[in-house]
Design a protein around this motif. Sequence first.
Motif, mmCIF file in Angstrom:
data_model
loop_
_atom_site.group_PDB
_atom_site.id
_atom_site.type_symbol
_atom_site.label_atom_id
_atom_site.label_comp_id
_atom_site.label_asym_id
_atom_site.label_seq_id
_atom_site.Cartn_x
_atom_site.Cartn_y
_atom_site.Cartn_z
ATOM 1 N N ALA A 83 0.842 -1.206 0.000
ATOM 2 C CA ALA A 83 0.000 0.000 0.000
ATOM 3 C C ALA A 83 0.876 1.255 0.000
ATOM 4 O O ALA A 83 0.583 2.230 -0.715
ATOM 5 C CB ALA A 83 -0.938 0.001 1.205
ATOM 6 N N LYS A 84 1.966 1.238 0.771
ATOM 7 C CA LYS A 84 2.872 2.390 0.793
ATOM 8 C C LYS A 84 3.594 2.553 -0.544
ATOM 9 O O LYS A 84 3.833 3.672 -0.995
ATOM 10 C CB LYS A 84 3.887 2.253 1.927
ATOM 11 C CG LYS A 84 3.257 2.435 3.290
ATOM 12 C CD LYS A 84 4.287 2.320 4.384
ATOM 13 C CE LYS A 84 3.640 2.502 5.747
ATOM 14 N NZ LYS A 84 4.618 2.480 6.826
ATOM 15 N N ILE A 85 3.929 1.442 -1.183
ATOM 16 C CA ILE A 85 4.557 1.497 -2.508
ATOM 17 C C ILE A 85 3.575 2.112 -3.502
ATOM 18 O O ILE A 85 3.951 2.976 -4.307
ATOM 19 C CB ILE A 85 5.019 0.095 -2.957
ATOM 20 C CG1 ILE A 85 6.206 -0.368 -2.106
ATOM 21 C CG2 ILE A 85 5.379 0.095 -4.441
ATOM 22 C CD1 ILE A 85 6.593 -1.830 -2.293
ATOM 23 N N ASP A 86 2.313 1.689 -3.445
ATOM 24 C CA ASP A 86 1.290 2.255 -4.336
ATOM 25 C C ASP A 86 1.145 3.760 -4.115
ATOM 26 O O ASP A 86 0.989 4.521 -5.072
ATOM 27 C CB ASP A 86 -0.051 1.554 -4.136
ATOM 28 C CG ASP A 86 -0.056 0.134 -4.680
ATOM 29 O OD1 ASP A 86 0.822 -0.207 -5.514
ATOM 30 O OD2 ASP A 86 -0.937 -0.652 -4.261
ATOM 31 N N GLN A 87 1.206 4.202 -2.859
ATOM 32 C CA GLN A 87 1.130 5.634 -2.565
ATOM 33 C C GLN A 87 2.335 6.372 -3.145
ATOM 34 O O GLN A 87 2.196 7.478 -3.678
ATOM 35 C CB GLN A 87 1.036 5.862 -1.059
ATOM 36 C CG GLN A 87 -0.270 5.405 -0.460
ATOM 37 C CD GLN A 87 -0.238 5.360 1.063
ATOM 38 O OE1 GLN A 87 0.788 5.601 1.693
ATOM 39 N NE2 GLN A 87 -1.377 5.038 1.665
ATOM 40 N N ALA A 88 3.516 5.763 -3.052
ATOM 41 C CA ALA A 88 4.720 6.382 -3.615
ATOM 42 C C ALA A 88 4.597 6.488 -5.137
ATOM 43 O O ALA A 88 4.976 7.511 -5.728
ATOM 44 C CB ALA A 88 5.966 5.578 -3.233
ATOM 45 N N LEU A 89 4.051 5.454 -5.770
ATOM 46 C CA LEU A 89 3.844 5.502 -7.221
ATOM 47 C C LEU A 89 2.858 6.614 -7.593
ATOM 48 O O LEU A 89 3.041 7.303 -8.601
ATOM 49 C CB LEU A 89 3.362 4.144 -7.735
ATOM 50 C CG LEU A 89 4.417 3.031 -7.707
ATOM 51 C CD1 LEU A 89 3.768 1.660 -7.905
ATOM 52 C CD2 LEU A 89 5.502 3.279 -8.745
ATOM 53 N N GLU A 90 1.842 6.807 -6.763
ATOM 54 C CA GLU A 90 0.892 7.914 -6.995
ATOM 55 C C GLU A 90 1.605 9.255 -6.877
ATOM 56 O O GLU A 90 1.338 10.174 -7.656
ATOM 57 C CB GLU A 90 -0.255 7.852 -5.984
ATOM 58 C CG GLU A 90 -1.295 6.823 -6.288
ATOM 59 C CD GLU A 90 -2.405 6.799 -5.249
ATOM 60 O OE1 GLU A 90 -2.720 7.863 -4.658
ATOM 61 O OE2 GLU A 90 -2.945 5.705 -5.001
ATOM 62 N N ARG A 91 2.510 9.371 -5.904
ATOM 63 C CA ARG A 91 3.254 10.627 -5.739
ATOM 64 C C ARG A 91 4.153 10.894 -6.954
ATOM 65 O O ARG A 91 4.339 12.046 -7.343
ATOM 66 C CB ARG A 91 4.074 10.616 -4.448
ATOM 67 C CG ARG A 91 3.216 10.720 -3.195
ATOM 68 C CD ARG A 91 4.011 11.022 -1.935
ATOM 69 N NE ARG A 91 5.069 10.082 -1.662
ATOM 70 C CZ ARG A 91 4.914 8.904 -1.049
ATOM 71 N NH1 ARG A 91 3.710 8.520 -0.646
ATOM 72 N NH2 ARG A 91 5.942 8.113 -0.833
ATOM 73 N N ILE A 92 4.690 9.831 -7.553
ATOM 74 C CA ILE A 92 5.476 10.013 -8.781
ATOM 75 C C ILE A 92 4.570 10.574 -9.865
ATOM 76 O O ILE A 92 4.933 11.522 -10.569
ATOM 77 C CB ILE A 92 6.129 8.684 -9.222
ATOM 78 C CG1 ILE A 92 7.296 8.337 -8.287
ATOM 79 C CG2 ILE A 92 6.613 8.777 -10.672
ATOM 80 C CD1 ILE A 92 7.942 6.986 -8.529
ATOM 81 N N GLU A 93 3.376 10.026 -9.978
ATOM 82 C CA GLU A 93 2.431 10.481 -11.014
ATOM 83 C C GLU A 93 1.980 11.923 -10.801
ATOM 84 O O GLU A 93 1.831 12.664 -11.763
ATOM 85 C CB GLU A 93 1.211 9.556 -11.067
ATOM 86 C CG GLU A 93 1.512 8.164 -11.568
ATOM 87 C CD GLU A 93 2.107 8.151 -12.958
ATOM 88 O OE1 GLU A 93 1.592 8.867 -13.851
ATOM 89 O OE2 GLU A 93 3.110 7.433 -13.166
ATOM 90 N N ASN A 94 1.766 12.311 -9.546
ATOM 91 C CA ASN A 94 1.257 13.669 -9.320
ATOM 92 C C ASN A 94 2.348 14.707 -9.056
ATOM 93 O O ASN A 94 2.048 15.862 -8.772
ATOM 94 C CB ASN A 94 0.176 13.682 -8.222
ATOM 95 C CG ASN A 94 0.715 13.412 -6.836
ATOM 96 O OD1 ASN A 94 1.880 13.656 -6.527
ATOM 97 N ND2 ASN A 94 -0.142 12.894 -5.978
#
Length: 138
Positions: A83-94
């Motif tokens: 879940a934290k990895i997914d959040q980090a990937l979202e931060r890369i996108e935004n």
Amino acid sequence: MIVTLPPDYRPSEAEEFMNPLQLEYFRRKLLAWRAELLKEADETLASLQAGGMQEPDLTDRASLETDRALELRTRDRARKLIAKIDQALERIENGTYGYCEETGEPISLRRLEARPIATLSIEAQERHERMERTHRDD
């Protein structure tokens, strides 16, 4: 935008912070980590489904139960990490990846290399940990 990383690319302090190469480097690192965790989870699930409680000896059965409980706790930690990895990937996108959530300052490349899911700079993390220690209900 498609970014091609050189095979031996490593982020450096000499480049612009969180340029497209650095973002792609960390995105790939996070995706590889996520894939590894999911593979381990699948292996755990397969082993739990395959192995029944066939141990006639109570000590062996207790040992097996302890091992399974430990494995399930480990998988639960991995689930939270995914879940934290997914959040980090979202931060890369935004466009917010690599910047401290508290101060807005860049998180050091060394810290991101060691902990790519980091959301706080070292200084902010240390402050956070000091506050936890002083406000802990013992």
